[in-house]
Motif scaffolding. Structure first.
Motif, mmCIF file in Angstrom:
data_model
loop_
_atom_site.group_PDB
_atom_site.id
_atom_site.type_symbol
_atom_site.label_atom_id
_atom_site.label_comp_id
_atom_site.label_asym_id
_atom_site.label_seq_id
_atom_site.Cartn_x
_atom_site.Cartn_y
_atom_site.Cartn_z
ATOM 1 N N UNK A 382 0.854 -1.197 0.000
ATOM 2 C CA UNK A 382 0.000 0.000 0.000
ATOM 3 C C UNK A 382 0.886 1.241 0.000
ATOM 4 N N UNK A 383 1.483 1.511 -1.130
ATOM 5 C CA UNK A 383 2.499 2.575 -1.231
ATOM 6 C C UNK A 383 1.932 3.978 -1.055
ATOM 7 N N UNK A 384 0.611 4.125 -1.167
ATOM 8 C CA UNK A 384 0.000 5.452 -0.996
ATOM 9 C C UNK A 384 -0.309 5.762 0.463
ATOM 10 N N UNK A 385 -0.113 4.778 1.339
ATOM 11 C CA UNK A 385 -0.489 4.941 2.744
ATOM 12 C C UNK A 385 0.336 6.044 3.406
ATOM 13 N N UNK A 386 -0.369 6.991 4.023
ATOM 14 C CA UNK A 386 0.275 8.095 4.729
ATOM 15 C C UNK A 386 0.020 8.048 6.235
ATOM 16 N N UNK A 387 -1.129 7.523 6.633
ATOM 17 C CA UNK A 387 -1.499 7.493 8.045
ATOM 18 C C UNK A 387 -1.891 6.080 8.444
ATOM 19 N N UNK A 388 -1.245 5.563 9.508
ATOM 20 C CA UNK A 388 -1.503 4.199 9.947
ATOM 21 C C UNK A 388 -1.593 4.164 11.470
ATOM 22 N N UNK A 389 -2.724 3.665 11.978
ATOM 23 C CA UNK A 389 -2.929 3.526 13.415
ATOM 24 C C UNK A 389 -2.930 2.044 13.759
ATOM 25 N N UNK A 390 -1.895 1.621 14.494
ATOM 26 C CA UNK A 390 -1.709 0.210 14.836
ATOM 27 C C UNK A 390 -1.806 -0.024 16.339
ATOM 28 N N UNK A 391 -2.634 0.703 17.015
ATOM 29 C CA UNK A 391 -2.752 0.561 18.464
ATOM 30 C C UNK A 391 -3.376 -0.790 18.796
ATOM 31 N N UNK A 392 -2.544 -1.838 18.699
ATOM 32 C CA UNK A 392 -3.001 -3.205 18.961
ATOM 33 C C UNK A 392 -1.913 -3.931 19.757
ATOM 34 N N UNK A 393 -2.272 -4.542 20.860
ATOM 35 C CA UNK A 393 -1.290 -5.114 21.779
ATOM 36 C C UNK A 393 -0.546 -6.304 21.200
ATOM 37 N N UNK A 394 -1.046 -6.913 20.125
ATOM 38 C CA UNK A 394 -0.404 -8.101 19.563
ATOM 39 C C UNK A 394 0.658 -7.769 18.523
ATOM 40 N N UNK A 395 0.860 -6.499 18.258
ATOM 41 C CA UNK A 395 1.881 -6.082 17.292
ATOM 42 C C UNK A 395 3.179 -5.798 18.044
ATOM 43 N N UNK A 396 4.292 -6.292 17.500
ATOM 44 C CA UNK A 396 5.592 -6.142 18.148
ATOM 45 C C UNK A 396 6.617 -5.557 17.165
ATOM 46 N N UNK A 397 7.875 -5.597 17.566
ATOM 47 C CA UNK A 397 8.965 -5.116 16.719
ATOM 48 C C UNK A 397 8.951 -5.777 15.347
ATOM 49 N N UNK A 398 8.653 -7.059 15.298
ATOM 50 C CA UNK A 398 8.700 -7.808 14.043
ATOM 51 C C UNK A 398 7.602 -7.347 13.082
ATOM 52 N N UNK A 399 6.487 -6.969 13.619
ATOM 53 C CA UNK A 399 5.428 -6.430 12.771
ATOM 54 C C UNK A 399 5.835 -5.112 12.164
ATOM 55 N N UNK A 400 6.519 -4.283 12.941
ATOM 56 C CA UNK A 400 6.990 -2.996 12.429
ATOM 57 C C UNK A 400 8.022 -3.194 11.328
ATOM 58 N N UNK A 401 8.801 -4.242 11.439
ATOM 59 C CA UNK A 401 9.823 -4.529 10.424
ATOM 60 C C UNK A 401 9.191 -4.816 9.065
ATOM 61 N N UNK A 402 8.035 -5.474 9.064
ATOM 62 C CA UNK A 402 7.391 -5.820 7.792
ATOM 63 C C UNK A 402 6.839 -4.595 7.080
ATOM 64 N N UNK A 403 6.722 -3.475 7.785
ATOM 65 C CA UNK A 403 6.142 -2.261 7.205
ATOM 66 C C UNK A 403 7.209 -1.301 6.684
#
Length: 539
Positions: A382-403
């Motif tokens: 989703x290369x057009x994405x400008x704003x992302x809200x990931x306030x979810x307790x199951x997301x960690x460092x590894x999830x951020x790496x994929x983004x």
């Protein structure tokens, strides 16, 4: 006194304290004030000495009026000088609500056909004051008297003659049930705000069916149900519909489902006619609808089928709706969608696969959902994405790496995400970030080292990270574009405040539950942060 000739005006200007002060004590590098500014200043300083401004050019009168308004010096006595002054704009919304009442309307209505925009929100206006709208305000295009508890349905009859009205704001007016019938002749109306009018019910929607030019309708937190929505079938130009918190469901789909039971022996033409009769009664055939807010409504997976018919959608808000991954299937084909709110729904990681083709998506909110690291890879394209809200307790460092590929992000909300110092290494990929929130409690000063080079940051929230010290403030002291900083619930002390001296644009600073007092922040503000408007702790 009447302001008439230029000679009199010039004589008064030259005798004004402002003019004398400038001539006697000009500041180094100070530009000479324009004649216009001198005139406006002199008039506002001696406002009660003038009987009328009606002979001044209208644009000058408007600026004098605005100056008084914005400086908080407009009163009923000073308003008298503006009688018959052909003002175009009168914005009294939120202006000293205990002062603006019916007595002001005589002067307001005297502007006649010149008045185009009128805002009386949160005033003490009653039906009697509203009646003044019938006195020649024929060209009024914008009107607002939201948050008014005295206006009744009967008083709204005064609106029936405002045939040029384009924008009308009735937000939080609890007494207008039955009054929308007086809007039927306002065929030029394009925007109608009825938010938080909990008196509005289905029958109030019927008069709106004739407002065929309506493009924006907001009826959130009203008592409108599916029955009331049927009256919108003729609003072919409707682009924005806000139904947040209304009693609407996907009951219309039950009727659409009945199409499968039609007699298959019907001719092609008669079948088409019957299909059209049914479909025309319901929301999915509004061809212009591009913004739909149904947050906090009783929508479930079964109701999501309707979205396949809303092909022009650009913004969809499903916040707090009872849908899960199966419901997202019906969003897969929405290539034009730019904003999608899925917060506080029951979706999980597998549901994100249905968003992978939304290449126009610019804003996505999946906070308070069941998503985890495994599903975030679906968002990488989703290369057009400008704003992302990931306030979810199951997301960690590894999830951020994929983004990491989402280099165009400007707003990233990781409020409750389990990000540690290690995970902040991936923030280096987001060089365009203007807003960042990391409040999961896993950061130390080492993690802030990866934030200090995000030079575009304007809003930074690092609260709830109890291991941050004064060193963290030293690291971010180079982020000179910051206008908002929150480091509450940390180990920061008053000694660390010295590192904020460089943040001259800072307007909001929160340091609650830190070893910092209100006086400490006030001292910092007085010496180094002239733009600081809001700070915590407060006295």
């Amino acid at each position: 006194m009447v302001v008439s000739g230029r000679g009199d005006a010039h004589k008064r200007l030259c005798s004004s304290k402002f003019f004398k002060s400038w001539v006697s004590h000009p500041q180094k590098g100070q530009h000479c004030p324009s004649l216009l500014n001198l005139c406006i200043h002199a008039a506002t300083q001696d406002i009660l000495q003038y009987h009328t401004f009606s002979e001044l050019p209208p644009d000058l009168t408007q600026q004098i009026f605005n100056n008084l308004l914005f400086s908080g010096r407009l009163t009923l006595p000073s308003l008298q000088a503006f009688r018959h002054c052909t003002l175009q704009d009168i914005y009294l919304g939120e202006y000293d609500a205990d002062v603006v009442d019916d007595s002001w309307m005589d002067i307001v209505s005297s502007q006649g056909s010149s008045l185009l925009h009128l805002d009386l929100s949160a005033s003490q206006l009653t039906d009697y004051g509203l009646s003044y709208l019938q006195q020649g305000l024929t060209n009024l295009t914008s009107l607002s008297f939201g948050r008014n508890h005295a206006i009744s349905a009967e008083g709204m009859s005064a609106l029936s003659g405002l045939v040029n009205l384009v924008n009308l704001n009735l937000e939080r007016c609890p007494g207008i049930h039955g009054g929308l019938v007086h809007l039927q002749g306002l065929t030029k109306l394009e925007s109608l705000n009825l938010k938080w009018c909990n008196c509005i019910i289905d029958v109030d929607m019927k008069p709106l069916s004739e407002l065929t030019n309506l493009k924006s309708l907001e009826i959130s937190s009203s008592k409108v149900t599916d029955i009331g929505i049927r009256f919108l079938k003729g609003l072919q130009n409707l682009a924005l519909l806000n139904l947040e918190g209304c009693f609407v469901t996907a009951a219309c789909l039950d009727t659409l489902a009945e199409l499968s039971l039609l007699d298959l022996r019907l001719t092609k033409e008669s079948f088409k006619q019957q299909v059209n009769i049914v479909i025309d009664c319901f929301l999915p055939e509004l061809p212009a609808l591009s913004n739909l807010n149904i947050s906090r409504c009783n929508f479930t997976n079964n109701g999501c089928e309707m979205f396949s018919r809303l092909t022009k959608l650009k913004s969809l808000n499903l916040d707090s709706c009872r849908i899960d991954d199966d419901g997202l299937v019906h969003l897969a084909g929405h290539q034009q969608l730019k904003c999608l709110e899925l917060s506080d729904t029951e979706i999980g990681s597998s549901g994100l696969q249905h968003l992978s083709g939304m290449y126009s998506l610019e804003k996505l909110n999946v906070s308070f959902t069941m998503i985890s690291d495994s599903g975030l890879s679906e968002l990488c394209g989703l290369s057009s994405l400008k704003s992302l809200n990931l306030d979810a307790r199951r997301v960690t460092d590894y999830g951020l790496a994929t983004l990491a590929s989402l280099s165009g992000l400007t707003d990233l909300d990781l409020f409750g995400v389990q990000i540690t110092d290690f995970g902040t290494n991936y923030l280096k990929n987001f060089k365009s970030l203007q807003s960042l929130e990391i409040c999961g409690g896993g950061l130390t000063d080492d993690g802030v080292k990866n934030i200090k080079n995000l030079s575009s940051l304007m809003f930074l929230n690092l609260s709830q990270n109890s291991n941050l010290t004064d060193t963290a403030l030293h690291l971010i002291s180079g982020l000179t574009s910051l206008v908002s900083l929150n480091v509450s619930n940390s180990r920061i002390t008053r000694d660390g405040l010295q590192h904020l001296k460089t943040l001259h644009k800072l307007r909001s600073l929160s340091m609650e539950s830190c070893e910092v007092t209100t006086n400490d922040i006030k001292e910092l503000k007085s010496k180094y942060l002239p733009n600081l408007l809001s700070f915590r702790p407060e006295e």
